[in-house]
Design a protein around this motif. Structure first.
Motif, mmCIF file in Angstrom:
data_model
loop_
_atom_site.group_PDB
_atom_site.id
_atom_site.type_symbol
_atom_site.label_atom_id
_atom_site.label_comp_id
_atom_site.label_asym_id
_atom_site.label_seq_id
_atom_site.Cartn_x
_atom_site.Cartn_y
_atom_site.Cartn_z
ATOM 1 N N LEU A 87 -9.342 10.768 -2.915
ATOM 2 C CA LEU A 87 -9.596 9.341 -2.710
ATOM 3 C C LEU A 87 -9.415 9.004 -1.236
ATOM 4 O O LEU A 87 -8.857 9.780 -0.476
ATOM 5 C CB LEU A 87 -8.619 8.511 -3.551
ATOM 6 C CG LEU A 87 -8.754 8.696 -5.047
ATOM 7 C CD1 LEU A 87 -7.626 7.961 -5.765
ATOM 8 C CD2 LEU A 87 -10.101 8.186 -5.527
ATOM 9 N N PHE A 88 -9.900 7.821 -0.843
ATOM 10 C CA PHE A 88 -9.639 7.333 0.502
ATOM 11 C C PHE A 88 -8.339 6.540 0.432
ATOM 12 O O PHE A 88 -8.332 5.345 0.137
ATOM 13 C CB PHE A 88 -10.803 6.478 0.998
ATOM 14 C CG PHE A 88 -12.088 7.244 1.010
ATOM 15 C CD1 PHE A 88 -12.389 8.079 2.072
ATOM 16 C CD2 PHE A 88 -12.976 7.167 -0.051
ATOM 17 C CE1 PHE A 88 -13.551 8.816 2.082
ATOM 18 C CE2 PHE A 88 -14.148 7.897 -0.050
ATOM 19 C CZ PHE A 88 -14.433 8.727 1.029
ATOM 20 N N GLU A 90 -6.078 5.217 2.275
ATOM 21 C CA GLU A 90 -5.688 4.014 2.995
ATOM 22 C C GLU A 90 -6.631 2.852 2.756
ATOM 23 O O GLU A 90 -6.442 1.760 3.269
ATOM 24 C CB GLU A 90 -5.612 4.314 4.494
ATOM 25 C CG GLU A 90 -4.409 5.173 4.804
ATOM 26 C CD GLU A 90 -4.430 5.686 6.218
ATOM 27 O OE1 GLU A 90 -4.852 4.931 7.102
ATOM 28 O OE2 GLU A 90 -4.039 6.835 6.418
ATOM 29 N N MET A 91 -7.697 3.100 1.999
ATOM 30 C CA MET A 91 -8.628 2.021 1.705
ATOM 31 C C MET A 91 -8.321 1.487 0.303
ATOM 32 O O MET A 91 -7.708 2.165 -0.508
ATOM 33 C CB MET A 91 -10.062 2.535 1.821
ATOM 34 C CG MET A 91 -10.316 3.042 3.240
ATOM 35 S SD MET A 91 -11.816 3.989 3.450
ATOM 36 C CE MET A 91 -12.976 2.714 3.717
ATOM 37 N N HIS C 187 -11.506 8.809 7.581
ATOM 38 C CA HIS C 187 -10.366 9.131 6.728
ATOM 39 C C HIS C 187 -10.514 10.480 6.049
ATOM 40 O O HIS C 187 -9.578 11.258 5.999
ATOM 41 C CB HIS C 187 -10.189 8.054 5.646
ATOM 42 C CG HIS C 187 -9.583 6.798 6.153
ATOM 43 N ND1 HIS C 187 -8.407 6.784 6.835
ATOM 44 C CD2 HIS C 187 -10.011 5.519 6.109
ATOM 45 C CE1 HIS C 187 -8.114 5.544 7.188
ATOM 46 N NE2 HIS C 187 -9.081 4.762 6.763
ATOM 47 N N ASN C 188 -11.679 10.739 5.501
ATOM 48 C CA ASN C 188 -11.840 11.932 4.678
ATOM 49 C C ASN C 188 -13.306 12.347 4.668
ATOM 50 O O ASN C 188 -14.072 11.927 3.798
ATOM 51 C CB ASN C 188 -11.344 11.631 3.253
ATOM 52 C CG ASN C 188 -11.314 12.874 2.391
ATOM 53 O OD1 ASN C 188 -11.956 13.882 2.693
ATOM 54 N ND2 ASN C 188 -10.559 12.811 1.316
#
Lengths: 235, 454, 310
Positions: A87-88, A90-91, C187-188
């Motif tokens: 998952l992302f 921090e979002m 982020h990823n």
């Protein structure tokens, strides 16, 4: 619907797949069993275009998809829910879902889908504005599946959805997946360590060992198979 | 006189090259081929000195191939050391003065590069600010060697030059130690920027406090004359050459000793994983500070030699670009390799010196480009070397030597097939890309998977 | 005792103080823009772009040439931003992508090499005539009174432009799908690819945006410092200080850091005694403050703490 024919793949000098052939018919649930390092995840990575096979072909709806970009494959209707959820963190939950719908442009449809998925996963509605990293393991897995469904896939690739979850939670996830498969007609290609759950969920199964398919049969037959029972079901 | 350089290095390399394992016949043949091509290219470009260097290396490899079965290795090594020493001592009479000066500078930059390689290559801490340590070392020497002409304090008597080398080493060691402590808390990019800040700030500090440093004019020093016994034999420049190269060799040997020992292994262990190193009982903080101290000490020695060689030191003597070049040198030469530091030192001096001449001989190359934009060649070479040889010259060489000959042959054999497959794949990729592209209306619609809603 | 260290005490001359603060905010917002460019690239590709200033320098010089050729100012501004955008994208595609999976030092050295290369190219092309060259500002240099301080129109212009750029970036990242994709990529990258995000394109776009923002900063600085091949170097250093101060992965940090560094720089220049420090020591002093801040917060004020793994 998905046809994998004799694919070979390697990570650097290490060959991970030695000619794997698998077929996933439309509307079905097919599972891949096998020990760690057998190449199950590699197969999914090849299908979703994260890894290019060095030989063989992958067809989706009769069209070759190996060597296509992941982006194009997602657009064709294949969604990959990766191992470890990815998952992302921090979002927010909502942003994660929106990213699941990244390939779509129909605002209203996306809104409707979020609402529909909230029916399956009510917890996500509650946690809408929280960072995904703050969710519990089970909630994160629900979010990962929901995010995977947001692209309106016709084929869902699931990599170990029960990993690290309590049995009760993982049973709940499988219940929802079955519902998704029956009600929405989404084909599911599942990689799973927990062979008992996987075989009771799937119609058909393949057993992969050291990069080769060693057994394939319907779930019921696999459950009866002496070797499978001893190695994967433990009775 | 460069014929002598040629012959001297030829013998040294042909006999002693076994000190660096050269790999099997396959590797040596390929190496010879590459060097021959390089020789030919540089010959056509009329690059005198670089051509000679390539010629020496090629001859060395060929000679090595020929003599391998006839001379036992220990004799070759002994002979190689002997030849190298003779050549090193005879060079003042063999080489022109400006080459001697160049080689002195190579020696100084090699010392810095070895030090920086200990810090960055072996211990994994990035420093863009080693120019600052070189400057500190240079000024320490200059201030101590001053005989009250420019500075009215410290000591009325000028210190003997060799004591100032030691003093510069100590001062920089202390400075490195002092910087090493805060550096413990900074991770890669932050440390790079903090050290960059150091090298940027130092010149304005030196200019500002001109009571000690002579300000923008800098300090002049009397270059050390040859020692009494050699006064009649050597000129000053020749003596300085021997001094710089001699110190460089000693510093290399010390570094070699350190890196082979427990401290060297601790450097590498900490670089690879601090947590694992700590688990093995290594005091990570102490090891990292030690790397910084030793590294700065090397830069200090180099700075001191720079003062002796130039006879003058100003805040601009080592500017930002030079400081950046130190890092560039070790990456191009090869990280965590002493050979890499030496290669880097040569590249640093020879590239700007010889590069314009070489390119100037390429037909149609714009002339004024070379005078106006010397850095363009350097920048471009740096980028290309890093793109082509990600592990530096020395790293790529070691990898090449370390690959089993069978695999190299297989790789060479598979080149045509690989190219063909690649061509076919590219053609397929283009077809796929076209089918996926938004310009291809028919296919992009079906590819987007838009089915009527169930 | 205090009088010894503070040359003109700020409270004796509030007008001077106000001027210094406002002009500090103006230069600070330029630093903030360059710091933003650095952060944009660092977040998405983990690269410190040491050539950021030189890329902007090249663009600003090109704009100077276009102005000389008689193109209208607004066209040139537009072309300049587009050039910065294109240059960023080009650099990412051609020389950064091939070293992305290589040892991290290689990227550092590649951007350092680019720094030297671009600087040299600009010298070759533009150093033929006189240097520095005058670069005009559309805002002019008239002084105006703002409550208790007098500031130039250019300073006000800088503040306004910087605010607009920041607002545009904020909207782009937080309220568009493209921004969502770019954030996800930062982020990823692996998971982003599975979402159907074209990760390569996002990385290229990050560099391109940074190039454009840098170009804006370049054209704001040039009227003050005049135009010569090294004119962005000091700005780049202050911007590094700002980015590190705020935390290399935090865009708001870059803005706060930039403004802080700009004001601090001005106050150091004005209020430290000339015989010990004075204006020529403001860069070292600012950098010293930066290093001290890093001692207490090694990841900057707003940066994320990196977890250590074996």
């Amino acid at each position: 619907m998905l046809k994998i024919e004799g694919i070979e793949a390697s990570y650097g000098p290490v060959k991970a797949l030695h000619g794997v052939t698998i077929e996933v018919p439309e509307g079905s649930v097919v599972t891949l069993l096998g020990p760690n390092g057998a190449g199950k995840t590699t197969i999914l990575r090849v299908v979703s275009g994260l890894l290019r096979p060095s030989a063989g072909r992958v067809e989706f709806d009769g069209r070759r998809i190996d060597r296509r970009s992941t982006e194009a494959i997602v657009r064709m209707g294949i969604s990959h829910v990766p191992e470890g959820r990815q998952l992302f963190d921090e979002m927010t939950v909502h942003e994660n879902l929106m990213l699941g719908a990244y390939t779509r442009n129909d605002r209203d449809g996306i809104k409707a889908d979020i609402k529909r998925l909230n029916g399956y996963f009510p917890i996500l509605e509650e946690r809408r504005e929280q960072p995904a990293g703050s969710l519990s393991g089970g909630e994160q897995q629900q979010l990962a599946v929901a995010r995977g469904l947001m692209s309106r896939p016709r084929l869902l690739l699931l990599d170990e959805p029960s990993l690290g979850l309590a049995p009760l939670v993982s049973r709940e996830i499988f219940r929802i997946l079955r519902q998704v498969n029956r009600e929405e007609g989404i084909t599911i290609f599942l990689v799973e360590q927990d062979a008992t759950s996987a075989l009771s969920f799937a119609d058909y199964g393949y057993v992969v060992e050291t990069g080769r398919v060693v057994i394939e049969a319907t779930s019921d037959k696999l459950k009866e198979d002496e070797n499978v029972r001893r190695a994967y079901l433990g009775y | 006189m460069s014929v002598w350089l040629f012959l001297g290095l030829l013998v040294a390399f042909s006999t002693g090259i076994r000190m660096q394992p050269l790999g099997s016949v396959v590797q040596r043949a390929i190496l010879a081929g590459v060097l021959a091509v390089g020789l030919l290219v540089f010959l056509l470009l009329g690059a005198g000195f670089v051509t000679e260097l390539f010629g020496v290396l090629l001859a060395a490899v060929v000679a090595n191939l020929l003599t391998e079965n006839y001379v036992p290795q220990r004799y070759r090594i002994a002979l190689a050391i002997a030849v190298a020493v003779v050549f090193f001592l005879a060079a003042p009479w063999l080489l022109e003065n400006f080459r001697l000066f160049q080689f002195s500078r190579v020696a100084i930059w090699v010392i810095v590069a070895v030090g920086l390689n200990i810090l960055t290559g072996y211990n994994g801490q990035i420093s863009l600010g080693h120019g600052a340590f070189v400057l500190i070392g240079a000024y320490t020497s200059a201030i101590l060697m001053d005989d009250q002409q420019q500075l009215g304090f410290v000591d009325a008597n000028a210190w003997p030059f060799w004591t100032t080398i030691i003093a510069a080493a100590v001062v920089c060691g202390v400075a490195g130690f002092a910087l090493g402590i805060p550096a413990l808390r900074l991770s890669g990019p932050y440390l790079a920027i903090a050290t960059l800040a150091l090298v940027i700030s130092l010149p304005s500090i030196l200019r500002k406090y001109d009571g000690l440093t002579g300000g923008a004019q800098g300090l002049f020093v009397k270059q050390p004359p040859p020692p009494p016994g050699l006064a009649g034999v050597l000129e000053r420049d020749e003596w300085l050459y021997l001094l710089c190269v001699g110190v460089a060799i000693v510093m290399m040997l010390i570094a070699w000793g350190i890196l082979r020992g427990p401290l060297g292994r601790a450097f590498v262990a900490v670089r690879d994983s601090e947590v694992a190193a700590a688990a093995m009982g290594i005091n990570v903080a102490r090891v990292k500070i030690a790397a910084f101290t030793i590294s700065a000490l090397y830069a200090g020695v180099a700075g001191s030699l720079l003062t002796q060689l130039l006879g003058v030191i100003t805040p601009e003597s080592v500017d930002l670009i030079v400081s950046i070049n130190f890092l560039t040198a070790i990456v191009i030469g090869g990280l965590a390799s002493l050979l890499g530091a030496v290669i880097g030192g040569f590249v640093l001096v020879l590239l700007p010196a010889e590069g314009p001449d070489i390119l100037g001989n390429i037909p149609l190359f714009p002339d004024n480009f070379l005078q106006k934009a010397p850095g363009a060649i350097q920048g471009a070479v740096v980028i290309f070397v890093v793109l082509l040889m990600p592990f530096g010259v020395a790293g790529s060489y070691h990898r090449f030597i370390g690959t089993p000959p069978g695999r190299i042959i297989a790789a060479l054999r598979s080149i045509p097939a690989g190219l063909r497959a690649r061509l076919a794949r590219t053609r397929e990729d283009i077809v796929w890309a076209w089918e996926d592209s938004p310009f291809n209306r028919r296919s992009s619609k079906s590819a987007s998977g838009e089915e009527p809603d169930p | 005792m205090i009088e010894v260290f503070l040359a003109p005490a700020p409270w004796n001359d509030p007008e001077l103080f106000g001027e210094q603060v406002i002009s500090g905010l103006a230069t600070g917002s330029i630093y903030a823009l360059v710091a933003l460019a650095i952060v944009l690239i660092y977040r998405s590709t983990d690269v410190i772009n040491f050539a950021q200033g030189e890329m902007a320098m090249l663009v600003t010089f090109s704009m100077w040439s276009l102005l000389l050729a008689g193109f209208p100012a607004w066209t040139v501004i537009f072309i300049g931003i587009a050039l910065g955008f294109a240059l960023g994208a080009f650099v990412e595609r051609t020389i950064i992508r091939p070293v992305e999976d290589k040892p991290p030092l290689n990227v550092v050295v590649v951007t350092l090499g680019l720094f030297v290369f671009l600087n040299s190219i600009a010298t070759w092309i533009w150093a033929q005539g006189e240097l520095p060259k005058v670069f005009s500002t559309p805002f002019g240099f008239t002084s105006v009174d703002v409550s208790l301080a007098r500031v130039t129109t250019h300073s006000i212009g800088i503040l306004v432009v910087a605010l607009i750029v920041m607002a545009v970036l904020y909207l782009l990242f937080n309220h568009t799908k493209l921004g969502l994709g770019m954030r996800a990529t930062a982020h990823n990258p692996g998971a982003s690819r599975l979402m159907g995000v074209n990760v390569g394109r996002m990385l290229m776009l990050g560099w391109a945006l940074a190039g454009a923002v840098g170009a804006v900063a370049g054209m704001l600085v040039a009227p003050i410092t005049f135009l010569f091949p090294g004119f962005m170097l000091a700005v780049l250093l202050y911007a590094f200080a700002a980015a590190v101060f705020g935390g290399l992965d935090s865009p708001p940090g870059a803005i706060v850091g930039g403004l802080f560094v700009g004001v601090a720089e001005n106050l150091f220049g004005t209020y430290t005694p000339g015989d010990i420090f004075g204006p020529e020591m403001k860069l070292p002093l600012t950098l010293l403050v930066l290093v001290i801040v890093l001692m207490f917060r090694p990841q900057g004020l707003f940066g994320r703490v990196q977890t250590r793994r074996v």
